[in-house]
Scaffold this active site. Structure first.
Site, PDB file in Angstrom:
ATOM      1  N   GLY A 159       4.465   1.663 -11.133  1.00  0.00           N
ATOM      2  CA  GLY A 159       3.604   2.841 -11.147  1.00  0.00           C
ATOM      3  C   GLY A 159       3.498   3.535 -12.482  1.00  0.00           C
ATOM      4  O   GLY A 159       2.997   4.661 -12.562  1.00  0.00           O
ATOM      5  N   SER A 183       3.256  -2.468 -12.159  1.00  0.00           N
ATOM      6  CA  SER A 183       2.028  -2.301 -12.957  1.00  0.00           C
ATOM      7  C   SER A 183       1.253  -3.602 -13.136  1.00  0.00           C
ATOM      8  O   SER A 183       0.674  -3.837 -14.198  1.00  0.00           O
ATOM      9  CB  SER A 183       2.346  -1.641 -14.295  1.00  0.00           C
ATOM     10  OG  SER A 183       2.877  -0.338 -14.081  1.00  0.00           O
ATOM     11  N   GLU A 219      10.957  -6.598  -9.448  1.00  0.00           N
ATOM     12  CA  GLU A 219      10.207  -5.399  -9.831  1.00  0.00           C
ATOM     13  C   GLU A 219      11.100  -4.480 -10.653  1.00  0.00           C
ATOM     14  O   GLU A 219      11.861  -3.665 -10.080  1.00  0.00           O
ATOM     15  CB  GLU A 219       9.750  -4.640  -8.581  1.00  0.00           C
ATOM     16  CG  GLU A 219       8.832  -5.414  -7.678  1.00  0.00           C
ATOM     17  CD  GLU A 219       8.026  -4.482  -6.782  1.00  0.00           C
ATOM     18  OE1 GLU A 219       6.799  -4.519  -6.858  1.00  0.00           O
ATOM     19  OE2 GLU A 219       8.623  -3.699  -6.046  1.00  0.00           O
ATOM     20  N   TRP A 248       0.807  -1.226   0.000  1.00  0.00           N
ATOM     21  CA  TRP A 248       0.000   0.000   0.000  1.00  0.00           C
ATOM     22  C   TRP A 248       0.839   1.275   0.000  1.00  0.00           C
ATOM     23  O   TRP A 248       0.310   2.367  -0.142  1.00  0.00           O
ATOM     24  CB  TRP A 248      -0.937   0.007   1.215  1.00  0.00           C
ATOM     25  CG  TRP A 248      -2.079  -0.967   1.091  1.00  0.00           C
ATOM     26  CD1 TRP A 248      -2.322  -1.839   0.055  1.00  0.00           C
ATOM     27  CD2 TRP A 248      -3.150  -1.155   2.026  1.00  0.00           C
ATOM     28  NE1 TRP A 248      -3.467  -2.550   0.299  1.00  0.00           N
ATOM     29  CE2 TRP A 248      -3.999  -2.157   1.500  1.00  0.00           C
ATOM     30  CE3 TRP A 248      -3.471  -0.584   3.255  1.00  0.00           C
ATOM     31  CZ2 TRP A 248      -5.143  -2.588   2.165  1.00  0.00           C
ATOM     32  CZ3 TRP A 248      -4.606  -1.016   3.921  1.00  0.00           C
ATOM     33  CH2 TRP A 248      -5.438  -2.005   3.381  1.00  0.00           C
ATOM     34  N   GLY A 258       1.182  -2.593  -6.155  1.00  0.00           N
ATOM     35  CA  GLY A 258       0.977  -1.303  -5.516  1.00  0.00           C
ATOM     36  C   GLY A 258      -0.423  -0.779  -5.797  1.00  0.00           C
ATOM     37  O   GLY A 258      -1.406  -1.171  -5.161  1.00  0.00           O
ATOM     38  N   GLY A 259      -0.529   0.087  -6.796  1.00  0.00           N
ATOM     39  CA  GLY A 259      -1.768   0.804  -7.086  1.00  0.00           C
ATOM     40  C   GLY A 259      -3.022  -0.062  -7.150  1.00  0.00           C
ATOM     41  O   GLY A 259      -4.068   0.299  -6.588  1.00  0.00           O
TER      42      GLY A 259
HETATM   43  P1  PGA Z   1       2.638  -0.720  -8.845  1.00  0.00           P
HETATM   44  O1  PGA Z   1       3.728  -0.822  -7.660  1.00  0.00           O
HETATM   45  O2  PGA Z   1       1.838  -2.016  -8.802  1.00  0.00           O
HETATM   46  O3  PGA Z   1       1.794   0.468  -8.479  1.00  0.00           O
HETATM   47  O4  PGA Z   1       3.376  -0.569 -10.119  1.00  0.00           O
HETATM   48  C1  PGA Z   1       4.392  -2.038  -7.400  1.00  0.00           C
HETATM   49  C2  PGA Z   1       5.364  -1.870  -6.266  1.00  0.00           C
HETATM   50  O5  PGA Z   1       6.035  -0.831  -6.170  1.00  0.00           O
HETATM   51  O6  PGA Z   1       5.497  -2.780  -5.435  1.00  0.00           O
END
Ligand code: PGA
Length: 253
Positions: A176, A210, A170, A13, A231-232
């Site tokens: 993001g 993403s 990642e 988060w 993340g998002g």
């Molecule tokens: P994201 O972030 O899914 O928003 O690209 C992933 C993360 O930083 O763990």
């Protein structure tokens, strides 16, 4: 997917959600039937919301993780949180070495190694994040960068302990941005990760960057990808639930 590893979806988060917003998320998710038998799921709220999340999750199979921690049990480390403090809150997972921590807060490979050791010593599963920059990606240096990060994170740790960890690949350029890596390229690099140190052969490897409900199945369908660090798309209950359902679908592809 040609593996018996259970897929794992981890919601990172970042600096989102207050205590009240976290409790509302958990209430919402608990009201739904989720495929916990087939997909493991973890949320990583901010430190301030962990106690409330632990309470709200009582009896629920949704796991709880932290986004970072210090390596020492206690001491003169202003602003830091120790492993025993997390254990007290029922934390079973911790993200270590996220690229935002490496880039914005100067987190070094040696410290990441100490954090991995500390997590293991306290029975917390480390989710060790690695990944190359856009420039490294363009110049063909992704594999060597990731090899160096993984080698440093697990340096000196016995294979049996390495096997208790999770690694998240990642690529920084994909975080993001809406510009995810392709499942096949990520899979190829993640296959390399399994060869870097003894013990990684059969750990769960997550792809991050993403990940969305509409692409997670294609990642999970790859032989070396066992889920996502998200993340998002992990912030809204509906999207988080869709990630779990789509991850389950990916296993069958
Ligand atoms: P994201 O972030 O899914 O928003 O690209 C992933 C993360 O930083 O763990």
């Amino acid at each position: 997917m040609t593996t018996t590893r259970t897929p794992l979806i981890v919601g990172n988060w970042k600096m989102h959600k207050t205590v009240a917003q976290t409790a509302a998320f958990v209430r919402d998710v608990r009201a739904r039937t989720l495929p916990y038998d087939e997909v493991d799921a973890v949320i990583c709220p901010p430190f301030t919301a962990l106690a409330a999340a632990h309470e709200a999750l009582d009896g629920c199979p949704l796991g709880l993780g932290a986004q970072n921690m210090h390596w020492a049990d206690q001491g003169p480390f202003t602003g830091e949180i120790s492993p025993p403090m997390l254990v007290e809150l029922g934390i079973r997972w911790v993200v270590i070495g996220h690229s935002e921590r490496r880039a914005l807060f100067g987190e070094l490979d040696e410290r990441i190694n100490e954090k991995v050791r500390a997590a293991l010593a306290h029975g917390i599963t480390p989710i060790v994040a690695v990944g190359e920059t856009e420039e490294e990606h363009r110049s063909g240096a992704a594999v060597s960068r990731v090899r160096a990060q993984v080698g440093a994170a697990f340096a000196g740790i016995p294979a049996g302990d390495v096997a208790r960890c999770v690694v998240a690949y990642e690529p920084i350029w994909a975080i993001g941005t809406g510009n995810a890596d392709t499942p096949s390229e990520a899979n190829a690099l993640m296959g390399e990760i399994r060869t870097i140190v003894p013990g990684l052969e059969d750990v769960r490897l997550l792809y991050g960057g993403s990940v969305k409900p509409d692409n997670v199945a294609a990642f999970v369908a790859q032989p070396n990808i066992d889920g996502g660090l998200v993340g998002g798309a992990s912030l809204e209950p509906a999207s988080f639930i869709a990630l779990l359902e789509e991850a389950r679908r990916g296993v069958a592809i």
